[in-house]
Write a protein that holds these residues in place. Structure first.
Motif, PDB file in Angstrom:
ATOM      1  N   GLU A 156       0.827  -1.205   0.000  1.00 38.15           N
ATOM      2  CA  GLU A 156       0.000   0.000   0.000  1.00 38.15           C
ATOM      3  C   GLU A 156       0.863   1.256   0.000  1.00 38.15           C
ATOM      4  O   GLU A 156       0.536   2.248  -0.666  1.00 38.15           O
ATOM      5  N   LEU A 157       1.976   1.213   0.718  1.00 39.11           N
ATOM      6  CA  LEU A 157       2.891   2.355   0.762  1.00 39.11           C
ATOM      7  C   LEU A 157       3.637   2.538  -0.556  1.00 39.11           C
ATOM      8  O   LEU A 157       4.187   3.612  -0.820  1.00 39.11           O
ATOM      9  N   GLU A 158       3.715   1.474  -1.354  1.00 43.95           N
ATOM     10  CA  GLU A 158       4.372   1.503  -2.665  1.00 43.95           C
ATOM     11  C   GLU A 158       5.881   1.721  -2.555  1.00 43.95           C
ATOM     12  O   GLU A 158       6.519   2.276  -3.471  1.00 43.95           O
ATOM     13  N   VAL A 159       6.479   1.289  -1.450  1.00 44.77           N
ATOM     14  CA  VAL A 159       7.925   1.431  -1.286  1.00 44.77           C
ATOM     15  C   VAL A 159       8.658   0.377  -2.107  1.00 44.77           C
ATOM     16  O   VAL A 159       8.119  -0.686  -2.409  1.00 44.77           O
ATOM     17  N   ASP A 160       9.903   0.682  -2.436  1.00 48.88           N
ATOM     18  CA  ASP A 160      10.729  -0.271  -3.179  1.00 48.88           C
ATOM     19  C   ASP A 160      11.555  -1.135  -2.231  1.00 48.88           C
ATOM     20  O   ASP A 160      11.705  -2.334  -2.446  1.00 48.88           O
ATOM     21  N   PHE A 161      12.106  -0.502  -1.190  1.00 44.16           N
ATOM     22  CA  PHE A 161      12.841  -1.212  -0.147  1.00 44.16           C
ATOM     23  C   PHE A 161      12.392  -0.678   1.208  1.00 44.16           C
ATOM     24  O   PHE A 161      12.125   0.522   1.345  1.00 44.16           O
ATOM     25  N   TYR A 162      12.336  -1.577   2.185  1.00 47.75           N
ATOM     26  CA  TYR A 162      11.895  -1.176   3.518  1.00 47.75           C
ATOM     27  C   TYR A 162      12.697  -1.979   4.532  1.00 47.75           C
ATOM     28  O   TYR A 162      12.759  -3.219   4.450  1.00 47.75           O
ATOM     29  N   ALA A 163      13.339  -1.291   5.482  1.00 51.08           N
ATOM     30  CA  ALA A 163      14.247  -1.933   6.433  1.00 51.08           C
ATOM     31  C   ALA A 163      13.773  -1.722   7.863  1.00 51.08           C
ATOM     32  O   ALA A 163      13.297  -0.640   8.213  1.00 51.08           O
ATOM     33  N   PHE A 164      13.935  -2.766   8.702  1.00 54.16           N
ATOM     34  CA  PHE A 164      13.619  -2.609  10.125  1.00 54.16           C
ATOM     35  C   PHE A 164      14.330  -3.671  10.944  1.00 54.16           C
ATOM     36  O   PHE A 164      14.902  -4.616  10.399  1.00 54.16           O
ATOM     37  N   SER A 165      14.306  -3.493  12.270  1.00 56.17           N
ATOM     38  CA  SER A 165      15.045  -4.341  13.208  1.00 56.17           C
ATOM     39  C   SER A 165      14.119  -5.062  14.165  1.00 56.17           C
ATOM     40  O   SER A 165      13.113  -4.496  14.605  1.00 56.17           O
ATOM     41  N   GLY A 166      14.501  -6.288  14.528  1.00 56.56           N
ATOM     42  CA  GLY A 166      13.708  -7.068  15.466  1.00 56.56           C
ATOM     43  C   GLY A 166      13.720  -6.515  16.879  1.00 56.56           C
ATOM     44  O   GLY A 166      12.710  -6.531  17.580  1.00 56.56           O
ATOM     45  N   HIS A 167      14.866  -6.004  17.319  1.00 60.90           N
ATOM     46  CA  HIS A 167      14.990  -5.621  18.727  1.00 60.90           C
ATOM     47  C   HIS A 167      14.192  -4.378  19.087  1.00 60.90           C
ATOM     48  O   HIS A 167      13.965  -4.113  20.268  1.00 60.90           O
ATOM     49  N   LYS A 168      13.745  -3.625  18.088  1.00 64.04           N
ATOM     50  CA  LYS A 168      12.902  -2.459  18.364  1.00 64.04           C
ATOM     51  C   LYS A 168      11.415  -2.817  18.361  1.00 64.04           C
ATOM     52  O   LYS A 168      10.565  -1.956  18.575  1.00 64.04           O
ATOM     53  N   MET A 169      11.099  -4.104  18.123  1.00 64.02           N
ATOM     54  CA  MET A 169       9.709  -4.549  18.075  1.00 64.02           C
ATOM     55  C   MET A 169       9.518  -5.780  18.957  1.00 64.02           C
ATOM     56  O   MET A 169       8.916  -6.755  18.558  1.00 64.02           O
ATOM     57  N   VAL A 170      10.072  -5.718  20.167  1.00 61.57           N
ATOM     58  CA  VAL A 170      10.014  -6.735  21.233  1.00 61.57           C
ATOM     59  C   VAL A 170      10.666  -8.053  20.838  1.00 61.57           C
ATOM     60  O   VAL A 170      10.475  -9.070  21.498  1.00 61.57           O
TER      61      VAL A 170
END
Length: 412
Positions: free
Chosen positions: A214-228
């Motif tokens: 839905e956001l139409e992003v090409d790449f999206y990055a995130f980390s496990g430790h910031k989401m419990v």
């Protein structure tokens, strides 16, 4: 407030402790979040019952571990609404994910004179890889302006986008200002110039629903430790047609299909990027974190954090000598509050708060260009999550006032 924060807080063993003779109030969630019992047990169970390498063995433990590892990938896929699990790459965290994009996609697609656009609010993890890429390819690194309020200036973005723009890299949520950038609108502007949009979602995925399609992003990055979830595990989402054209950044075992004396071929997505023994326990822990957050509900978390900010804000407005960075309208920000107290160094503030059981952050928050723009060497930061209660807010404000009183008038 109807959200049962007290109930969820009980799932986090670390939050029950006493620090410096005071109940712990943990407000450093933008740096890392605490882990619920469900995540801790998932990791323990893996090591106690299924510990084996993945994708290689045919024995029972190996097959069990592989099933759990790939199940975690599918959980992440559904959590961020990727089109398929092959678009979900496991990495060490947001930093690694962004470096992979810069190294693999960037070096293959940028030419001298091409442009990379970032903003001054970016975390160093979403800035330094692009600096290095610009140096290596002789591309131009440019900055989108911010408004006086601290929001991303969309007029500045529109004015800077051109046929030379190849990559736009922005945070979904600022780790300092707390602002939530309109990624979907930005994606449409970026794609109109045929550039790609890379999003640092480290401060977004734990706090709000994220739908990468839905956001139409090409790449999206995130980390496990910031989401419990556990440390050392992260995600890079990429659109299949982009990932298929990219070369791996790391080479070795597991990511290969055939190895000959002078050349090799790679496995298909997503495994061609995941060289060596992966963080199996971390991925399984991340899958448990996804299950846990799905039970709590991301919409409920987002709504509660807005309620918590609405509860906090009037109290902060009554603290004399307090400077808050970013928009003062709580509807425009997340649960991150970055501030300074007049005449008191942020490290002194954080130390004094810790003596009262309140854990906050102090420093430049890996955002030195933004600090310079704010005319601040460093700042203090309190960052809230769904397990923080109104009682935590009250203790935070009381500690803030006591800190100000101590450094202003000393002990009576």
């Amino acid at each position: 407030m109807s959200f049962p924060a007290d109930k969820w807080k009980k799932d986090f063993p670390i939050l029950a402790q006493i620090v410096n003779d005071e109940p712990l109030v943990y407000l450093d969630n933008a740096a890392t979040t605490q882990k619920p019992t469900a995540v801790l047990k998932a990791i323990e169970t893996y090591y106690c019952e299924s510990n084996a390498n993945v994708h290689r063995g045919v024995h029972t433990l190996a097959e069990r571990a592989t099933t759990q590892y790939e199940a975690a990938r599918e959980k992440v896929q559904h959590f961020i609404h990727a089109a398929e699990s092959a678009e979900v790459l496991f990495t060490r965290g947001t930093t690694t994910s962004l470096n992979w994009v810069a190294k693999s996609y960037g070096e293959a697609n940028l030419q001298p004179g091409d442009e990379i656009l970032v903003s001054v609010m970016e975390h160093h993890s979403n800035l330094i890889p692009w600096q290095q890429l610009a140096k290596k390819t002789q591309a131009v690194l440019s900055y989108v302006e911010l408004t006086e309020e601290g929001l991303l200036d969309l007029d500045s973005l529109r004015g800077q986008l051109s046929e030379k723009t190849k990559i736009v890299a922005l945070a979904h949520v600022s780790n300092v200002l707390g602002v939530v950038n309109p990624i979907q609108e930005i994606a449409r502007l970026v794609h109109a110039t045929e550039a790609v949009l890379v999003v640092d979602g480290a401060q977004a995925v734990p706090h709000m629903p994220v739908d990468v399609q839905e956001l139409e992003v090409d790449f999206y990055a995130f980390s496990g430790h910031k989401m419990v979830g556990p440390t050392g595990i992260g995600v890079l989402y990429g659109k299949r047609h982009l990932l298929e054209k990219m070369e791996p950044v790391e080479f070795g075992g597991e990511m290969i299909e055939f190895v000959y004396e002078q050349e090799s071929t790679w496995k298909e997505l997503p495994w061609k990027f995941e060289a060596g023994t992966p963080n199996i326990a971390g991925a399984i822990g991340l899958g448990a974190a996804v299950d846990y957050l799905s039970t709590v509900g991301l919409v409920a978390i987002q709504d509660y954090e807005h309620e918590l900010m609405a509860y906090l804000w009037p109290k902060l407005m009554e603290v004399p000598g307090l400077t808050i960075y970013g928009p003062l309208d709580t509807a425009k920000r997340s649960g991150i509050v970055t501030f300074n107290l007049d005449g008191i160094h942020p490290h002194d503030v954080a130390t004094a708060m810790d003596m009262q059981g309140v854990a906050i952050r102090a420093g430049n928050h890996c955002a030195q260009p933004l600090m310079r723009k704010l005319a601040a060497d460093s700042t203090a930061r309190a960052s809230f999550y769904f397990y923080n209660t109104t009682a935590d807010v009250d203790q935070f404000v009381e500690a803030l006032l006591a800190t100000k009183e101590f450094f202003t008038h000393g002990l009576n």
